[in-house]
Design an enzyme around this catalytic site. Structure first.
Site, short mmCIF file in Angstrom:
data_model
loop_
_atom_site.label_atom_id
_atom_site.label_comp_id
_atom_site.label_asym_id
_atom_site.label_seq_id
_atom_site.Cartn_x
_atom_site.Cartn_y
_atom_site.Cartn_z
N HIS A 18 5.63 -8.87 -9.75
CA HIS A 18 6.59 -7.77 -9.93
C HIS A 18 7.91 -8.30 -10.53
O HIS A 18 8.47 -7.69 -11.43
CB HIS A 18 6.92 -7.11 -8.59
CG HIS A 18 5.78 -6.37 -7.95
ND1 HIS A 18 5.39 -6.59 -6.66
CD2 HIS A 18 4.96 -5.39 -8.42
CE1 HIS A 18 4.38 -5.78 -6.35
NE2 HIS A 18 4.09 -5.05 -7.41
N LYS A 42 1.11 8.03 2.62
CA LYS A 42 0.63 6.65 2.54
C LYS A 42 1.27 5.81 3.64
O LYS A 42 2.43 6.02 3.99
CB LYS A 42 1.05 6.08 1.16
CG LYS A 42 0.03 5.13 0.58
CD LYS A 42 0.33 4.87 -0.89
CE LYS A 42 0.05 3.43 -1.22
NZ LYS A 42 0.26 3.12 -2.62
N ARG A 91 -2.48 -6.37 -15.02
CA ARG A 91 -3.03 -7.69 -14.74
C ARG A 91 -4.34 -7.84 -15.48
O ARG A 91 -4.40 -8.34 -16.58
CB ARG A 91 -3.22 -7.88 -13.23
CG ARG A 91 -1.96 -8.25 -12.51
CD ARG A 91 -2.06 -7.93 -11.06
NE ARG A 91 -2.19 -6.50 -10.85
CZ ARG A 91 -2.15 -5.91 -9.67
NH1 ARG A 91 -2.02 -6.62 -8.59
NH2 ARG A 91 -2.24 -4.60 -9.57
N SER A 129 0.12 -7.43 -3.89
CA SER A 129 0.80 -7.36 -2.59
C SER A 129 -0.16 -7.46 -1.42
O SER A 129 0.10 -8.17 -0.44
CB SER A 129 1.59 -6.05 -2.49
OG SER A 129 2.54 -5.99 -3.52
P1 ADP Z 1 1.49 0.92 -7.00
O1 ADP Z 1 1.15 1.24 -5.58
O2 ADP Z 1 2.32 1.96 -7.67
O3 ADP Z 1 0.36 0.44 -7.86
P2 ADP Z 1 2.41 -1.82 -6.86
O4 ADP Z 1 3.63 -2.27 -6.13
O5 ADP Z 1 1.10 -2.33 -6.37
O6 ADP Z 1 2.53 -0.27 -6.84
O7 ADP Z 1 2.55 -2.18 -8.38
C1 ADP Z 1 3.56 -1.65 -9.20
C2 ADP Z 1 3.26 -1.99 -10.65
O8 ADP Z 1 3.32 -3.41 -10.82
C3 ADP Z 1 1.88 -1.58 -11.13
O9 ADP Z 1 1.98 -1.18 -12.47
C4 ADP Z 1 1.07 -2.85 -11.02
O10 ADP Z 1 0.00 -2.87 -11.94
C5 ADP Z 1 2.13 -3.87 -11.37
N1 ADP Z 1 1.81 -5.19 -10.82
C6 ADP Z 1 1.49 -5.50 -9.55
N2 ADP Z 1 1.27 -6.83 -9.42
C7 ADP Z 1 1.45 -7.37 -10.65
C8 ADP Z 1 1.33 -8.70 -11.21
N3 ADP Z 1 0.96 -9.73 -10.46
N4 ADP Z 1 1.59 -8.86 -12.53
C9 ADP Z 1 1.94 -7.80 -13.28
N5 ADP Z 1 2.05 -6.54 -12.84
C10 ADP Z 1 1.81 -6.32 -11.54
#
Ligand code: ADP
Length: 161
Positions: A18, A42, A91, A129
């Protein structure tokens, strides 16, 4: 006109993946709003206040990044803050289908707001996460997967259990 982008997500917790997207995309816009999702349907591991606190510490030295939270429709929230761009991270191919649907739905709901995808850095492609939480719960080393503040929050949380 100032360009404002919004990067929405659960950030439960924020990871180095992130952070990389946040830092790279902040260079492309005058202002980047990192918007922590608070969906009452959620169940999150960290509260919205904790997720905001971690992100604020992470972006402390960046003048053009703000951290807030939102509930409800993202495109409506984007309108209220004057953002015409949504940032999402990609990803692997497995992210694509979900992100593609989400972007099309958001465009359908509000055609003034466009989604831009940023490709993950190769070092972070396997970081998500939920996996970080699981490794931390089992006592594994996550120091190269999350910023120090997040490591601290995870350690604290799991030491209470
Ligand atoms: P959500 O629940 O909205 O998917 P996340 O916090 O899991 O929220 O992810 C937010 C955004 O960040 C999403 O677009 C996800 O694909 C991206 N993301 C999560 N982890 C990574 C990573 N390791 N590299 C690049 N983008 C990521």
């Amino acid at each position: 006109m100032r360009s404002i982008a919004v990067y929405p997500g659960s950030f439960d917790p924020p990871t180095n993946g992130h952070c990389d997207i946040i830092k790279r995309s902040s260079k492309l816009f005058d202002k980047l709003i990192v918007a922590v999702a608070e969906n009452p349907a959620k169940k999150y591991f960290f509260s919205v206040e904790e997720r905001i606190a971690m992100l604020r510490e992470i972006v402390r030295e960046y003048d053009n990044i703000e951290v807030t939270h939102f509930e409800g429709l993202l495109v409506e929230y984007a309108d209220t803050i004057g953002a015409v761009t949504i940032i999402r991270g990609l990803r692997a191919l497995s992210d694509f289908e979900y992100e593609f649907e989400l972007a099309l739905m958001n465009r359908h709901l509000n055609s003034n707001v466009d989604t831009i995808f940023m490709m993950t850095d190769e070092h972070y492609s396997f970081i998500r996460s939920s996996l970080v939480r699981e490794v931390a719960r089992l006592g594994g080393d996550i120091s190269d997967k999350v910023p120090p503040v997040v490591e601290r929050y995870l350690k604290e949380r799991f030491s209470q259990k």
